[in-house]
Design a protein around this motif. Sequence first.
Motif, PDB file in Angstrom:
ATOM      1  N   PRO A 159       0.955  -1.199  -0.242  1.00  0.00           N
ATOM      2  CA  PRO A 159       0.015   0.461   0.477  1.00  0.00           C
ATOM      3  C   PRO A 159       1.129   1.492   0.386  1.00  0.00           C
ATOM      4  CG  PRO A 159      -0.151  -1.062   2.200  1.00  0.00           C
ATOM      5  CD  PRO A 159       0.875  -2.083   1.390  1.00  0.00           C
ATOM      6  N   LEU A 160       0.439   2.477  -0.424  1.00  0.00           N
ATOM      7  CA  LEU A 160       1.109   3.672  -0.131  1.00  0.00           C
ATOM      8  C   LEU A 160       2.113   3.931   1.090  1.00  0.00           C
ATOM      9  CD1 LEU A 160       1.480   6.162  -1.876  1.00  0.00           C
ATOM     10  CD2 LEU A 160      -0.651   7.252  -1.317  1.00  0.00           C
ATOM     11  N   ARG A 161       0.788   3.567   2.055  1.00  0.00           N
ATOM     12  CA  ARG A 161       0.990   4.059   3.201  1.00  0.00           C
ATOM     13  C   ARG A 161       3.216   3.343   3.462  1.00  0.00           C
ATOM     14  NH1 ARG A 161      -0.185   2.429   8.426  1.00  0.00           N
ATOM     15  NH2 ARG A 161      -1.165   0.666   7.705  1.00  0.00           N
ATOM     16  N   VAL A 162       2.921   2.833   2.721  1.00  0.00           N
ATOM     17  CA  VAL A 162       4.257   1.619   3.100  1.00  0.00           C
ATOM     18  C   VAL A 162       5.622   2.811   2.320  1.00  0.00           C
ATOM     19  CG1 VAL A 162       5.739  -0.708   2.440  1.00  0.00           C
ATOM     20  CG2 VAL A 162       3.686  -0.561   3.718  1.00  0.00           C
ATOM     21  N   HIS A 163       5.060   2.140   0.969  1.00  0.00           N
ATOM     22  CA  HIS A 163       5.918   3.967   0.144  1.00  0.00           C
ATOM     23  C   HIS A 163       6.593   4.820   0.748  1.00  0.00           C
ATOM     24  CE1 HIS A 163       3.442   1.427  -3.855  1.00  0.00           C
ATOM     25  NE2 HIS A 163       4.986   0.549  -2.460  1.00  0.00           N
ATOM     26  N   ILE A 164       5.104   5.080   1.318  1.00  0.00           N
ATOM     27  CA  ILE A 164       5.856   6.818   2.247  1.00  0.00           C
ATOM     28  C   ILE A 164       6.965   6.401   3.279  1.00  0.00           C
ATOM     29  CG2 ILE A 164       4.197   8.613   3.369  1.00  0.00           C
ATOM     30  CD1 ILE A 164       3.636   8.795   0.443  1.00  0.00           C
ATOM     31  N   GLU A 165       6.612   5.493   4.785  1.00  0.00           N
ATOM     32  CA  GLU A 165       7.111   5.428   4.988  1.00  0.00           C
ATOM     33  C   GLU A 165       8.831   4.958   4.685  1.00  0.00           C
ATOM     34  OE1 GLU A 165       7.113   5.924   8.403  1.00  0.00           O
ATOM     35  OE2 GLU A 165       4.953   6.005   8.623  1.00  0.00           O
ATOM     36  N   ALA A 166       9.127   3.901   3.757  1.00  0.00           N
ATOM     37  CA  ALA A 166      10.473   3.542   3.014  1.00  0.00           C
ATOM     38  C   ALA A 166      10.997   5.051   2.830  1.00  0.00           C
ATOM     39  CB  ALA A 166       9.978   3.038   1.411  1.00  0.00           C
ATOM     40  N   LEU A 167      10.351   5.832   2.322  1.00  0.00           N
ATOM     41  CA  LEU A 167      10.707   6.949   1.496  1.00  0.00           C
ATOM     42  C   LEU A 167      11.233   7.658   2.123  1.00  0.00           C
ATOM     43  CD1 LEU A 167      11.675   8.749  -0.908  1.00  0.00           C
ATOM     44  CD2 LEU A 167       9.163   9.462  -1.150  1.00  0.00           C
ATOM     45  N   LEU A 168      10.361   8.526   3.744  1.00  0.00           N
ATOM     46  CA  LEU A 168      10.605   8.890   4.434  1.00  0.00           C
ATOM     47  C   LEU A 168      12.030   8.593   5.190  1.00  0.00           C
ATOM     48  CD1 LEU A 168       7.030   9.996   6.205  1.00  0.00           C
ATOM     49  CD2 LEU A 168       9.229  11.362   4.984  1.00  0.00           C
ATOM     50  N   ALA A 169      12.307   7.079   5.103  1.00  0.00           N
ATOM     51  CA  ALA A 169      13.074   6.296   6.275  1.00  0.00           C
ATOM     52  C   ALA A 169      15.016   6.700   5.418  1.00  0.00           C
ATOM     53  CB  ALA A 169      12.947   4.564   5.894  1.00  0.00           C
ATOM     54  N   LEU A 170      14.892   7.541   3.943  1.00  0.00           N
ATOM     55  CA  LEU A 170      15.747   7.137   3.387  1.00  0.00           C
ATOM     56  C   LEU A 170      15.978   8.862   4.835  1.00  0.00           C
ATOM     57  CD1 LEU A 170      14.596   6.500  -0.072  1.00  0.00           C
ATOM     58  CD2 LEU A 170      16.210   5.423   1.315  1.00  0.00           C
ATOM     59  N   ARG A 171      15.750   9.642   4.805  1.00  0.00           N
ATOM     60  CA  ARG A 171      15.725  11.453   5.423  1.00  0.00           C
ATOM     61  C   ARG A 171      17.128  11.051   6.372  1.00  0.00           C
ATOM     62  NH1 ARG A 171      10.673  13.391   8.016  1.00  0.00           N
ATOM     63  NH2 ARG A 171      11.948  15.493   7.672  1.00  0.00           N
ATOM     64  N   ASN A 172      17.416   9.955   6.409  1.00  0.00           N
ATOM     65  CA  ASN A 172      19.116   9.907   7.388  1.00  0.00           C
ATOM     66  C   ASN A 172      19.243   9.557   7.311  1.00  0.00           C
ATOM     67  OD1 ASN A 172      17.877  11.586  10.737  1.00  0.00           O
ATOM     68  ND2 ASN A 172      16.665   9.394  11.416  1.00  0.00           N
ATOM     69  N   ILE A 173      19.353   8.581   6.230  1.00  0.00           N
ATOM     70  CA  ILE A 173      20.123   7.991   5.827  1.00  0.00           C
ATOM     71  C   ILE A 173      20.674   9.124   4.902  1.00  0.00           C
ATOM     72  CG2 ILE A 173      21.314   6.050   4.267  1.00  0.00           C
ATOM     73  CD1 ILE A 173      18.888   4.785   4.666  1.00  0.00           C
ATOM     74  N   ALA A 174      20.200   9.966   4.377  1.00  0.00           N
ATOM     75  CA  ALA A 174      20.369  10.948   3.253  1.00  0.00           C
ATOM     76  C   ALA A 174      21.716  11.929   4.142  1.00  0.00           C
ATOM     77  CB  ALA A 174      19.075  11.808   3.062  1.00  0.00           C
ATOM     78  N   LYS A 175      21.457  12.530   5.405  1.00  0.00           N
ATOM     79  CA  LYS A 175      22.739  13.367   5.630  1.00  0.00           C
ATOM     80  C   LYS A 175      24.240  12.307   5.555  1.00  0.00           C
ATOM     81  CE  LYS A 175      19.140  14.186   9.668  1.00  0.00           C
ATOM     82  NZ  LYS A 175      18.362  14.334  10.646  1.00  0.00           N
ATOM     83  N   LYS A 176      24.364  11.481   5.893  1.00  0.00           N
ATOM     84  CA  LYS A 176      25.353  10.894   5.342  1.00  0.00           C
ATOM     85  C   LYS A 176      25.699  10.713   4.034  1.00  0.00           C
ATOM     86  CE  LYS A 176      25.178   8.140   9.699  1.00  0.00           C
ATOM     87  NZ  LYS A 176      24.360   7.383  10.158  1.00  0.00           N
ATOM     88  N   GLU A 177      24.548  10.261   3.029  1.00  0.00           N
ATOM     89  CA  GLU A 177      24.797   9.849   1.989  1.00  0.00           C
ATOM     90  C   GLU A 177      24.444  10.939   1.554  1.00  0.00           C
ATOM     91  OE1 GLU A 177      27.584   8.443   0.225  1.00  0.00           O
ATOM     92  OE2 GLU A 177      28.078   7.277   2.627  1.00  0.00           O
ATOM     93  N   PRO A 178      24.002  12.070   0.786  1.00  0.00           N
ATOM     94  CA  PRO A 178      23.450  12.496  -0.197  1.00  0.00           C
ATOM     95  C   PRO A 178      23.365  12.561  -1.663  1.00  0.00           C
ATOM     96  CG  PRO A 178      24.754  14.294   0.765  1.00  0.00           C
ATOM     97  CD  PRO A 178      25.357  12.845   1.642  1.00  0.00           C
ATOM     98  N   LYS A 179      24.128  12.357  -2.225  1.00  0.00           N
ATOM     99  CA  LYS A 179      24.470  12.129  -3.019  1.00  0.00           C
ATOM    100  C   LYS A 179      23.751  10.522  -3.879  1.00  0.00           C
ATOM    101  CE  LYS A 179      25.510  13.122  -7.811  1.00  0.00           C
ATOM    102  NZ  LYS A 179      24.869  12.455  -8.352  1.00  0.00           N
TER     103      LYS A 179
END
Length: 1702
Positions: free
Chosen positions: A509-529
Amino acid sequence: MRVLVLALTVALVAGHQVTLAPDFVSGKTYTYKYEAVLMGGLPEEGLARAGVKISSKVMISAAAASTYILKLVEPEIFEYSGIWPKDHFIPATKLTSALAAQLLTPIKFEYAKGIVGEVFAPAGVSATVLNVYRGILNIFQMTIKTTQNVYELQEPGAQGMCKTQYTLREDTKADQIHLTKTKDLNHCLERIDIGLAYTEKCVECEAKGKILKGTAAYNYIMKPAATGALILEATGVELIQFSPFNILNGAAQMEAKQILTFLNIEETPVEPIRAEYLPRGSLQYKFGSELLQMPIQLLRISNAEAQIIEILNHLVTFNVAKVHEDAPLKFIELIQLLRVARYESIEALWTQFKARPDYRHWILHAIPAIGTHVAVKFLKEKFLIDEVTIPEAAQALLASVHMVTADLEAIKLAEGLAMNEKIQGNPVLREIVMLGYGTLVSKYCVENPSCQAELVKPIHELAVQAVSKGEIEELIIALKVLGNAGHPASLKPIMKLLPGFGSAAVNLPLRVHIEALLALRNIAKKEPKMIQDKAVQLFMDTALHPELRMVSAIVLFETKLPMGLVSTLANALLKETNLQVASFVYSYMKAMTKNTAPDFASVATACNVAMKLLSPKFDRLSYRFSRALYMDGYYHPWMMGAAASAFYVNDAATLLPRAIVAKARTYLAGAYADVLELGVRTEGIQEALLKVSEVPETADRITKMKQVMKALSEWRAKPSSQPLASVYVKFFGQEVAFANIDKVIVDQVIELATGPAIHSYGRKALDALLSGVSMHYAKPMLVAEVRRILPTAVGLPMELSFYTAAVATASVELQATVTPPLPVNFHAAQLLKSDINLKAAITPSISMHTYGVMGVNTALIQAAVLSRARVHTIVPAKLEARIDVIKGNFKLQFLPVEGIDKVASAIVETFAIARNVEDLAAAKTTPMIPAELVGQLSRELLSVRSSRMASTLSGSMSVSSEIIPVDLPSQIVRKAKLQKAFEKKLCLELETFGLKVCTGIESRNAAFIRDSPLYDIIGKHAVEVEVAPAAGPVIEKIEIEIQVGDKAAEKIIKVINLSEEEEILEDKNVLMKLKQILVPGLKNGTSSSSSSSRSRSSGSLSSRSSSSSSKLHSSMSTSAKSSSSSSSQRKSKMVDLLSPVSKTLKKLQSSSSSSLRSSSSSRSASSALSSSRSSSSSSSRSSALSKQEMYEMKFTKNHIHQHALSAARANSKSSAYSFEAIYNKAKYLANAITPSVTILIRAVRADHKVQGYQIAAYLDKATARLQVIFANLAENDNWRICADGVMLSYHKLMAKIAWGIECKQYETEITAETGLVNQEPAFRVKLTWDKLPKGMKSYAKRLSEYITRISEEMGLSLAKAKNLQKQIKLTVAVASETSLNIVLKTPKRTIYKLGVGLPVSLPIGETAAELETYKDKLADKISYMITKAHTAECTMVKDTLITFNKRKYKNEMPHSCYQVLAQDCTSELKFMVLLKRDQTEELNQINVKIADIDVDMYPKDDVAMVKVNGVEIPVNNLPYQHPAGKIVIRQKGEGIALHAPSHGLQEVYFDLNALKVKVVDWMRGQTCGLCGKADGEIRQEFRTPNERVTKNAVSYAHSWVLPSKSCRDSTECFMKLESVKLEKQMFLYGQESKCYSVEPVLRCLSGCVPIRTTTVTVGFHCIPTESNLNRSEGLTGIYEKSVDLREKAEAHLACRCTAQCA
């Protein structure tokens, strides 16, 4: 090179080789004198500093090859806390003696060519003492190059590997080598950081300033020798500056000085002691017990367990009734002892006190603050053996996760907890532990950037299992954990769950897609590119759900995307078809252009460029479209700022958005942190609240609707939105809690609230109150602990730390009594018939300590600058309440509280402190700015500034003495801005209630030295608030009593009635004479009518709007009173009469020209408005005039105003008699009627004298008059407030508010009335006044300026106008059922706004008629009004159809075939509206399938008729109401209307000329058919049943035709939808092709021929001619193909079939 040449020359002369590196000859002992000073404070002299000094002799001799022994002789330790440089160091004799054994123990070290190697020492030498040795050895560390005299290198030292600069110079005369060594400490400082794991370094913030900077410089004088150079003297200076607000604005500093002087060489070598010398590391500083020692206080820990018990006893004993002022400090002390204590001791402590709730409470709050894995281990063990309850475990584990220093042991313990069955059995605990596990991993990886991927592997496996089992909730929590951890190794498993990156994502479902995308935010602090690449792919995929694309944009912007990506997004927006996405990204870019934060400066620049590419049309989208809001403020000189962002995410233009996210970020000291983030998803909430709870599952209805939908080509049902709301909370970028609210939870809450359980809980609570309740609660908390520990050259650690601890307590005592006593099985309603008495004593109190420390902190000695802030508040209350509903009496008494005067205090102090563990009694504390020095320093500073300023001022003036100002000294003083110590005490005495409130303020800081925030803080600041009894009679209590009903008169203490001063009109003859003298033209009964609309009143004389002089005469006559007093009395009162009469007559004289003034002012206002409009718009004169008429609001009253000319009229209940007549008849109603309500607010004195206030309300039902009088109970106090209100009719209310002495000083009049503006309902409120107090005028002026400013910001229209003085008029008129026109007129301005939208539909016109169906069901009425106001409307007139999204097109309807006009496209199929055109009469018909009924609306004999389930209902029998569902069919105008808002269908209207369909707000985005999706996406309007967006309106309309299967069908629809082959030959991509339409075309059935056709433009997919695909080979396949070209095809609209048709 010169140095090298000279050295070689000397070597040749001497006949042997010379080495420049220091060396110590074997067999000899080199003796040096050593002194080291470490001092901290502000750089200016005359202020306090704290420091440590070490002095000793140093003896060095060789022990073996490259190994040497170092020994201290006569070591001494000194401490300093005093005014620098006046005061002296004080010997720490006891500490020196205690450390003598360690200090006198020789150590060994490796040394070769100037480089210090391994250090060796016995185990008895502590790490702290060994670091002091390292400080000495650090002087001998030097890297000498023989080929260069200036060079730079990375050199190891006590502070770590540092960038070092060397300079060598030879003094040939003295035969000496001078060497200078400098170190840059900014990038080499070895340090320990605690409490900074959640912050991110802001590199851009430090571009213009630093918070911490350090450097070190060493100077050596050496004598070259054959074996090695001899160091004659070495001096070192190290300086570290710190300021949380940028060191360029002033900073505190730590200065270390070292002096090593050569004394002599002895022949006796130094002997090591008889002990094993262990390797203890290199020269680099080794951190020891610094972490266990808090810098706030120094404890001598002899028996940790006994000391813990002692502190616990103190905390438990002194924090019961109120919090102890030192409770936070004691709590910090408890934490420090627990950190030192062994685990066994903590367990023994728990065993001793776990059965005592008060002790247990403090222990469980202190355990998490230990900050190591010991806390997690303890809580885990105790919970698993049921020694800790679930609430206790929840709060303790939540605190532990964020306080514990993350290491592998703590992570392992958290993993074991998460997998434990007992934890998994409790959803709350499992959520805390799972999220906490991710947080611990994140903190660990911050300290260890190369942390292994195995830490998140268990969560990866959990996510895989959840996907395979279809456990969505398990998958979501796993994603949240991975989001908290932010480990780059999680990127691949997360991406597999996103569409386009993994096959598993298709079924999620869409909820899972949203949560998966939001889970990338802290990873982006280390690997933004890496994240940018993934997020851009998701955003550019237009096939994805709009919400997912918007969330990808959020993630993108947080990665600080570069210019290229911003341009890519801007370019994509130019072609974007989804308006939600376009609105969101556009608003985000626009908001970012105003960004001032340094870390987003590049993004702001890029967005500014991108905005030039985009169209401002996106700004016009309504609030229903998604938005991103951002605002920030950053002050570069202080390196401080804050930012806030909010995201409003929608996907169907509904009233409630799908999601709202708000986030706050702070910038401080070169770092930033996302302090708080709150996210709420409202998907399904609106639908769950407003739709019908259960749609009857009638098989017949469902079967019919599904058969209809099956007939549509490739129809796909939209998934029904699950009624769900969710919320999450993040602190410092870590999710700490989340909750999903679904139907199950809601049902449980409702069951609990309405079930028997709530009654039993209520009964238990009441029983407890009757028996007495006493509660004491204390909540201790270590709010913040931030530490940075740095090594210094001396070998002692420098610590920068910040602590905040707080303790809040509340003591509550309740006792209730009920008379008569309640029976055992009583009902709640019996309480309303009882006399209830409640006694309560409540004492809330808070104590909070905050500490900022800079200085030396070890377990042996502390010397630091400490800033301490202490806040203490206590607000006790003791009261009694009594409620007697039957008698209508309510009483509340506030009783005095003894022993507490100071209710709030705050004090901030900064001082230098020095203390050692061996002599704590000798600790010395020195204020940073002693009071006696402020004056001296200020005078010195003033003289310096004055001299500079005098020269500057004199230099800037002419040489001529004639123009030199005489007051030059005063100018100098004024410019110097000398700040003196501030001390003030303000007191407010409330005599009525016997209270005296005093506020004392004291402030003394260092701002007179330097104007900066750091210097502003340093010093002493104090605020105290005291409440004490006022001087005078003793007040026993303060009482508030309310009496309602007949007994209200009994409570009246001060009777307010007509006084003699008011009887000023005693003789009618006198009045007539006065009128004849003062107004000669005034006659007895007639006068010309005045056209003035102004309304004034003065005393009992008044001049009213549209009144004549005869009315004045009537009014004056009414006010006049007959009297038997003597003529002398009348004469004495005539003077008082002249003033009000003259004022009134002046008004009358001016009224004759008021019409002229009014018209002229109207013209001037009109011209001003017209000119302002002409300058701001290009509208024509006629439009400007019409707008002028609109804002002027010509108001027609509903109320007919007449004066009471006779007693009969006055006594009647007609709505026409005058307010003035009623008011003048009886100024005070107390003479005629008893009060309805009496309120007494009084202080009960010991002498029983009355003191306080009285509020009495009188209601005269005969005249519909309400009078409220507020008066002081004091005998001689005649100041009061009188409020009078009269309902003159149902259309008009008038009120007069007067106040002052006898209510005569000030007066205002308020009129509220209903009427019409342009035949639409309206109401008007008018406020007039004669005289107002100066204070009120001042506030009114400020309010007016504020309203003007806010109006401009909100886009309201303003016009300067000369409106009536001393009058404010607000007119509100109905513009439509959902909008208003508002005009506010003040004396100088007119503010107006036309078409102000309302959240509800007003109950007027059609809505009022529709509400009649609901009768007395108020909730249903409100629901209907809300839903109607936000409906989406689709209309069709003849062949022209306007969709829900306001897209207009012509519908070429096929004959006799049903088309889906609108329907619920979810799997629930709540309703369906079908449209059909009759072939013979060419008239439209409608069929509505809803609930369990079929409704047909059709024309018959030029009248709209209706059938329900095939049964015709005569128009006379309407309205029809469905017996079970909330469905109503009624006649509306010349047509029929069906209403079923709870089913999603607000209205279906049908008449002979038009039809209309309205769906409720929560159905937006869930509809389909000819009317569209109602999602606001006008660019994607023509969407066919298979979700393909076509560009041709006719093709789109035909796709929603319900085709026939046979020409024998009773519907006489002889058409079907099919893919057609393009007749002409096509060459595509260089080869001959045949093309088939991918959009179905309407064609006649086999055996039928078209009699009416039209052309449609459809998309075709082409394949090579030699391909075997034929049109008949599966339409499903061809409809999925891409569009290669668009061509015209023939569509059939009407068919005729032969008798032999199939």
